[in-house]
Design an enzyme around this catalytic site. Structure first.
Site, short mmCIF file in Angstrom:
data_model
loop_
_atom_site.label_atom_id
_atom_site.label_comp_id
_atom_site.label_asym_id
_atom_site.label_seq_id
_atom_site.Cartn_x
_atom_site.Cartn_y
_atom_site.Cartn_z
N GLY A 49 0.71 -1.20 0.00
CA GLY A 49 0.07 -0.02 -0.08
C GLY A 49 0.98 1.28 0.04
O GLY A 49 2.03 1.22 0.46
N CYS A 102 6.93 -0.34 6.79
CA CYS A 102 6.15 1.13 6.08
C CYS A 102 7.42 1.64 5.23
O CYS A 102 8.59 1.64 5.96
CB CYS A 102 5.82 2.11 7.23
N HIS A 144 -3.86 0.76 7.82
CA HIS A 144 -2.39 1.66 7.94
C HIS A 144 -2.16 2.44 6.99
O HIS A 144 -1.70 3.61 7.33
CB HIS A 144 -1.31 0.22 7.54
N GLU A 145 -3.07 2.45 5.86
CA GLU A 145 -3.10 3.47 4.86
C GLU A 145 -4.01 4.65 5.17
O GLU A 145 -3.48 5.74 5.08
CB GLU A 145 -3.36 2.98 3.46
NI NI Z 1 3.19 3.00 5.82
#
Ligand code: NI
Length: 177
Positions: A49, A102, A144-145
């Site tokens: 993502g 990330c 998360h996004e």
């Molecule tokens: Ni991230």
């Protein structure tokens, strides 16, 4: 298409609440080009993502796709999805712990509790409404996004930093084969 520069933790754009996208701008060629560039950038860095603030654009846009992924083996795949102005509603309060990384926090992994099931409402890249249920790893990626669009990163959601793990050590000790 272009590979965009990904900013890292500490860049102020990652801490801003991203602006809503005016729906009338979605059809513009420059906007569509930006979506293509985000997708290309996610592929280039092998992310599942990417949120627009990570490429220095403080707008509510995220792309995600989970395929057969070397970093996340044995998780069900999720088709390429573009989320514009997403809203999430928790379906059940149940949470599950899982490892996250990330692109803006390179070479680290940490355990984050996330809601197991969410309702996701957003616009797609044509500006059409999306409304779907995301579960398990899919729900994790969406959370998360979504967090990126609210100025949050996964480390903010870690109840303890004791699981913070360098990628090489994670591959050695924690990656299930
Ligand atoms: Ni991230």
């Amino acid at each position: 298409m272009a590979i965009l520069k990904v900013c890292r933790l500490g860049h102020p754009v990652l801490r801003r609440v991203a602006e809503l996208v005016p729906p009338e701008s979605i059809a513009q060629p420059a906007f569509q080009q930006f979506i293509d560039d985000m997708i290309e950038t996610m592929y280039e860095y092998e992310g599942v993502g990417l949120a627009a603030p990570q490429v220095h654009v403080s707008q509510q846009i995220a792309v995600l796709e989970v395929g057969k992924h070397p970093r996340y083996p044995d998780v069900p795949s999720v088709p390429l999805t573009v989320l514009i102005n997403p809203r999430v509603t928790v379906v059940s309060e149940e949470t599950v712990d899982g490892w996250e990384g990330c692109l803006s926090i390179p070479d680290l992994r940490g355990v984050v509790p996330r809601y197991r099931e969410l309702r996701v409402e957003a616009l797609d890249r044509q500006g059409k409404p999306l409304d779907f249920i995301a579960k398990d790893f899919h729900a994790r990626v969406v959370q998360h996004e979504y967090d990126h669009l609210q100025g949050k990163v996964y480390a903010d959601r870690m109840p303890s930093l004791e699981t913070l793990t360098h990628l090489t050590e994670w591959q050695r000790y924690w990656l299930k084969n």
